[in-house]
Design an enzyme around this catalytic site. Structure first.
Site, PDB file in Angstrom:
ATOM      1  N   CYS A  94      66.928 -38.410  43.250  1.00  0.00           N
ATOM      2  CA  CYS A  94      65.866 -37.561  42.713  1.00  0.00           C
ATOM      3  C   CYS A  94      65.334 -38.095  41.393  1.00  0.00           C
ATOM      4  O   CYS A  94      64.151 -38.017  41.110  1.00  0.00           O
ATOM      5  CB  CYS A  94      66.403 -36.149  42.513  1.00  0.00           C
ATOM      6  SG  CYS A  94      67.934 -36.127  41.583  1.00  0.00           S
ATOM      7  N   SER A 103      63.888 -30.885  48.317  1.00  0.00           N
ATOM      8  CA  SER A 103      62.494 -31.241  48.058  1.00  0.00           C
ATOM      9  C   SER A 103      61.736 -30.102  47.371  1.00  0.00           C
ATOM     10  O   SER A 103      62.102 -28.920  47.496  1.00  0.00           O
ATOM     11  CB  SER A 103      61.809 -31.572  49.385  1.00  0.00           C
ATOM     12  OG  SER A 103      61.857 -30.440  50.231  1.00  0.00           O
ATOM     13  N   GLU A 162      66.542 -27.469  41.917  1.00  0.00           N
ATOM     14  CA  GLU A 162      66.583 -28.878  41.490  1.00  0.00           C
ATOM     15  C   GLU A 162      65.800 -29.631  42.548  1.00  0.00           C
ATOM     16  O   GLU A 162      66.280 -29.791  43.673  1.00  0.00           O
ATOM     17  CB  GLU A 162      68.021 -29.399  41.483  1.00  0.00           C
ATOM     18  CG  GLU A 162      68.921 -28.787  40.441  1.00  0.00           C
ATOM     19  CD  GLU A 162      68.687 -29.354  39.060  1.00  0.00           C
ATOM     20  OE1 GLU A 162      67.695 -30.078  38.854  1.00  0.00           O
ATOM     21  OE2 GLU A 162      69.492 -29.043  38.165  1.00  0.00           O
ATOM     22  N   LYS A 174      75.448 -24.240  52.346  1.00  0.00           N
ATOM     23  CA  LYS A 174      74.767 -24.776  53.533  1.00  0.00           C
ATOM     24  C   LYS A 174      74.403 -26.222  53.212  1.00  0.00           C
ATOM     25  O   LYS A 174      73.417 -26.497  52.541  1.00  0.00           O
ATOM     26  CB  LYS A 174      73.502 -23.944  53.810  1.00  0.00           C
ATOM     27  CG  LYS A 174      73.052 -23.900  55.252  1.00  0.00           C
ATOM     28  CD  LYS A 174      72.686 -25.232  55.872  1.00  0.00           C
ATOM     29  CE  LYS A 174      71.353 -25.778  55.486  1.00  0.00           C
ATOM     30  NZ  LYS A 174      71.107 -27.156  55.939  1.00  0.00           N
ATOM     31  N   GLU A 230      56.693 -38.845  46.079  1.00  0.00           N
ATOM     32  CA  GLU A 230      58.088 -39.266  46.020  1.00  0.00           C
ATOM     33  C   GLU A 230      58.383 -40.066  47.295  1.00  0.00           C
ATOM     34  O   GLU A 230      58.286 -39.524  48.399  1.00  0.00           O
ATOM     35  CB  GLU A 230      58.988 -38.024  45.947  1.00  0.00           C
ATOM     36  CG  GLU A 230      60.432 -38.364  45.688  1.00  0.00           C
ATOM     37  CD  GLU A 230      61.315 -37.120  45.630  1.00  0.00           C
ATOM     38  OE1 GLU A 230      61.062 -36.158  46.364  1.00  0.00           O
ATOM     39  OE2 GLU A 230      62.290 -37.144  44.854  1.00  0.00           O
TER      40      GLU A 230
HETATM   41  P1  NAD Z   1      65.060 -30.985  51.871  1.00  0.00           P
HETATM   42  O1  NAD Z   1      64.298 -30.086  50.980  1.00  0.00           O
HETATM   43  O2  NAD Z   1      64.441 -31.403  53.135  1.00  0.00           O
HETATM   44  O3  NAD Z   1      66.442 -30.302  52.283  1.00  0.00           O
HETATM   45  C1  NAD Z   1      67.335 -29.836  51.302  1.00  0.00           C
HETATM   46  C2  NAD Z   1      68.154 -28.710  51.889  1.00  0.00           C
HETATM   47  O4  NAD Z   1      67.284 -27.638  52.190  1.00  0.00           O
HETATM   48  C3  NAD Z   1      68.870 -29.073  53.195  1.00  0.00           C
HETATM   49  O5  NAD Z   1      70.145 -28.479  53.211  1.00  0.00           O
HETATM   50  C4  NAD Z   1      67.987 -28.433  54.238  1.00  0.00           C
HETATM   51  O6  NAD Z   1      68.665 -28.083  55.418  1.00  0.00           O
HETATM   52  C5  NAD Z   1      67.504 -27.204  53.518  1.00  0.00           C
HETATM   53  N1  NAD Z   1      66.263 -26.636  54.026  1.00  0.00           N
HETATM   54  C6  NAD Z   1      65.248 -27.269  54.668  1.00  0.00           C
HETATM   55  N2  NAD Z   1      64.284 -26.380  55.018  1.00  0.00           N
HETATM   56  C7  NAD Z   1      64.707 -25.168  54.594  1.00  0.00           C
HETATM   57  C8  NAD Z   1      64.160 -23.858  54.650  1.00  0.00           C
HETATM   58  N3  NAD Z   1      62.981 -23.609  55.218  1.00  0.00           N
HETATM   59  N4  NAD Z   1      64.855 -22.854  54.096  1.00  0.00           N
HETATM   60  C9  NAD Z   1      66.052 -23.084  53.494  1.00  0.00           C
HETATM   61  N5  NAD Z   1      66.626 -24.298  53.430  1.00  0.00           N
HETATM   62  C10 NAD Z   1      65.963 -25.324  53.970  1.00  0.00           C
HETATM   63  O7  NAD Z   1      65.495 -32.208  50.966  1.00  0.00           O
HETATM   64  P2  NAD Z   1      66.377 -33.470  51.372  1.00  0.00           P
HETATM   65  O8  NAD Z   1      65.521 -34.356  52.196  1.00  0.00           O
HETATM   66  O9  NAD Z   1      67.694 -33.048  51.915  1.00  0.00           O
HETATM   67  O10 NAD Z   1      66.691 -34.109  49.946  1.00  0.00           O
HETATM   68  C11 NAD Z   1      65.809 -34.926  49.309  1.00  0.00           C
HETATM   69  C12 NAD Z   1      65.073 -34.185  48.232  1.00  0.00           C
HETATM   70  O11 NAD Z   1      66.011 -33.604  47.333  1.00  0.00           O
HETATM   71  C13 NAD Z   1      64.221 -35.081  47.385  1.00  0.00           C
HETATM   72  O12 NAD Z   1      62.980 -34.479  47.127  1.00  0.00           O
HETATM   73  C14 NAD Z   1      65.019 -35.226  46.114  1.00  0.00           C
HETATM   74  O13 NAD Z   1      64.259 -35.570  44.983  1.00  0.00           O
HETATM   75  C15 NAD Z   1      65.647 -33.898  46.004  1.00  0.00           C
HETATM   76  N6  NAD Z   1      66.837 -33.944  45.141  1.00  0.00           N
HETATM   77  C16 NAD Z   1      66.763 -33.381  43.899  1.00  0.00           C
HETATM   78  C17 NAD Z   1      67.855 -33.445  43.034  1.00  0.00           C
HETATM   79  C18 NAD Z   1      67.784 -32.842  41.640  1.00  0.00           C
HETATM   80  O14 NAD Z   1      68.834 -32.697  41.014  1.00  0.00           O
HETATM   81  N7  NAD Z   1      66.617 -32.493  41.131  1.00  0.00           N
HETATM   82  C19 NAD Z   1      69.031 -34.076  43.456  1.00  0.00           C
HETATM   83  C20 NAD Z   1      69.073 -34.635  44.734  1.00  0.00           C
HETATM   84  C21 NAD Z   1      67.958 -34.552  45.566  1.00  0.00           C
END
Ligand code: NAD
Length: 508
Positions: A309, A252, A274, A198, A409
């Site tokens: 991230c 996140s 992650e 997804k 962040e």
């Molecule tokens: P996000 O958490 O908003 O979304 C990530 C994914 O989760 C998306 O596919 C989204 O559709 C899905 N999602 C959202 N709500 C959900 C729910 N209730 N249930 C299941 N899935 C859901 O994050 P983002 O804005 O897409 O990405 C940015 C974040 O990702 C930042 O915090 C960043 O630090 C982190 N990140 C971490 C790494 C790592 O390796 N640690 C790498 C890249 C990004």
């Protein structure tokens, strides 16, 4: 066109490629080897953050679409068409898959840039080579996954077998849409699992093409399914699904915590997280090369628009070099990144992913000013780029670790420089955060470096470099940055489970 060929493209060529790509964007869901519309016909718009133009109306998967994707993945898993394929044959499919990503670099790159605003130069020089390397590395791991025979008494034989888990659900973010998805799906597939991916709704286009390339490489239908949709609907349904054996998530910290809950509310599926970061780079006064250190400081926070991230968003600078560090940062860092049209290969900074992110980042900058940090440059929207979600590279000095900009962040191009006195205070500030993803240490003193390495609570520590590494490096966090490790052999093993087979031998 492949990766080598597209490196020659100029801006006009990329724009022509983009126009062509826009005329046939795949918008459906990839389930059981076929592109299909969402059952209830749901759709969402994806747009280009560089100019606000609508790119496509994508199918929005609902709970029922997740159900049929998981059913397809489950059927494929139990058929053995992938899970019981001879390791060499599974490797061959993944090697072909990697080759196809390379051969289709032009189309993949342009989809990525249109969808999330990443500079095309970054996609072809960094993201796509890393995607190819990830798939190849994980393919190489396949016949290196070994069980063991333990030392028992002579009347028994004890084997520990490693087996795939079943259906893996993967939820990925938008900041490196292809790469973050590949860090999940490649090891999961290598270990013999089937996958439902997804992708993030902000960048849904490129992963569909990735799924199609897997099929073209000989991946059996149902082994890799791609279901776009909203996080709270499709993502949630996947994470709550009782037939998903493991949910691997990058995103996140806030949503990561929900994923843990979903596991508990459903089948106790394994969860790999992650999540976010607020990574410190520590610049000791005895660092070996100030030019390199300052370059690592601004690259570490301005690359990929700060939407990383592991971005080095907290720059801890020892007081004797603080003023010089700031002066050099201003002299070299202010113009090192120039926001512009991401399809121009000369551009090194695109827009943020959407208007919402732009507003959030500008809001954080206002908070930084109000809380008393010194704004040295940036903090504004670039002139002449009003159509896009751009923010200028920004530098704050005199930041205190208790300020909001040092704690939350920001996920944008905002550097915060925090002065400190001595290694002990540096460790205290570095660890004074809920996160623990990455860190950097700059010193010429090996003893100091070791002391810092040992005391920093982060999954990755770079010494006299930042964002270095290769596929052997485990990537993941401590504390609320998560508990998974992507890349590396450990990642492949995390998509297996061990079975103990204890055999009582017949008496001689
Ligand atoms: P996000 O958490 O908003 O979304 C990530 C994914 O989760 C998306 O596919 C989204 O559709 C899905 N999602 C959202 N709500 C959900 C729910 N209730 N249930 C299941 N899935 C859901 O994050 P983002 O804005 O897409 O990405 C940015 C974040 O990702 C930042 O915090 C960043 O630090 C982190 N990140 C971490 C790494 C790592 O390796 N640690 C790498 C890249 C990004």
């Amino acid at each position: 066109m492949n990766l080598t060929q597209v490196k020659q493209h100029d801006s006009t060529q990329w724009k022509a490629v983009a126009t062509d790509a826009r005329s046939h964007i795949e918008t459906r869901l990839l389930i059981d080897g076929k592109f299909v519309d969402a059952i209830k016909g749901g759709r969402f718009v994806t747009s280009n953050p560089a100019n606000g133009e609508t790119l496509a109306e994508m199918s929005a998967g609902g709970v029922e679409d997740i159900d049929r994707a998981v059913a397809a993945a489950r059927k494929a898993f139990y058929s053995g068409v992938w899970s019981r394929l001879a390791p060499r044959d599974r490797m061959d499919v993944l090697y072909r898959f990697a080759d196809l990503v390379d051969e289709n670099a032009e189309q993949l790159a342009v989809l990525e840039t249109l969808d999330m605003g990443k500079p095309i130069a970054d996609v072809i020089n960094l993201d796509l080579p890393a995607v190819v390397a990830t798939i190849r590395f994980m393919a190489e791991c396949i016949d290196k996954i070994e069980g063991s025979v333990t030392n028992t008494d002579s009347s028994s034989m004890h084997m520990i077998l490693r087996e795939p888990l079943g259906v893996v659900g993967a939820i990925s973010p938008w900041n490196y849409p292809l790469l973050m998805a590949t860090w999940k799906i490649a090891p999961a597939l290598a270990a013999g699992n089937t996958v439902v991916l997804k992708p993030a709704e902000q960048a849904p286009m490129s992963c569909l093409r990735l799924g199609e390339l897997f099929l073209q490489a000989g991946g059996p239908p149902g082994v890799l399914n791609v279901v776009n949709g909203m996080g709270e609907i499709a993502g949630r349904a996947l994470a709550l699904h009782n037939d998903v054996a493991k949910l691997t998530f990058t995103g996140s910290t806030e949503v990561g915590k929900l994923i843990l809950q979903y596991s508990g509310q459903s089948n106790m599926k394994r969860v790999a997280l992650e999540c976010g970061g607020k990574s410190p780079q520590i610049f000791m006064a005895d660092l070996p090369d100030l030019d390199k250190a300052v370059a690592a400081a601004y690259n570490g926070i301005f690359a990929n628009m700060g939407e990383v991230c592991s971005a080095g968003s907290r720059l801890l600078v020892e007081r004797p070099i603080y003023n010089e560090f700031i002066e050099r940062f201003i002299a070299e860092g202010e113009h090192a990144y120039k926001p512009g049209e991401p399809l121009d290969p000369a551009t090194n900074m695109g827009p943020l992913v959407d208007r919402e992110s732009q507003q959030r980042v500008l809001g954080m900058i206002e908070t930084g000013k109000k809380e008393g940090a010194t704004l040295h440059f940036g903090g504004t929207k670039p002139k002449g780029l009003d159509e896009g979600a751009y923010v200028n590279p920004t530098l704050f000095g005199d930041v205190n670790n208790s300020m909001t900009i040092a704690r939350q962040e920001i996920f944008g191009p905002v550097a915060s420089v925090i002065p400190f006195d001595g290694a002990e205070e540096a460790i205290h500030i570095a660890n004074d955060t809920i996160y623990g993803l990455a860190s950097g240490i700059w010193t010429r003193d090996i003893n100091k470096a070791f002391a810092l390495i040992k005391n920093i609570e982060a999954g990755v520590v770079w010494v006299n470099s930042y964002e270095d590494g290769d596929m052997t490096q485990p990537f993941g966090g401590y504390k609320q940055s998560g508990q998974a490790r992507d890349k590396c052999m450990e990642s492949v093993k995390s998509y297996t489970q061990c079975k103990s087979a204890w055999i009582r031998l017949a008496a001689e």
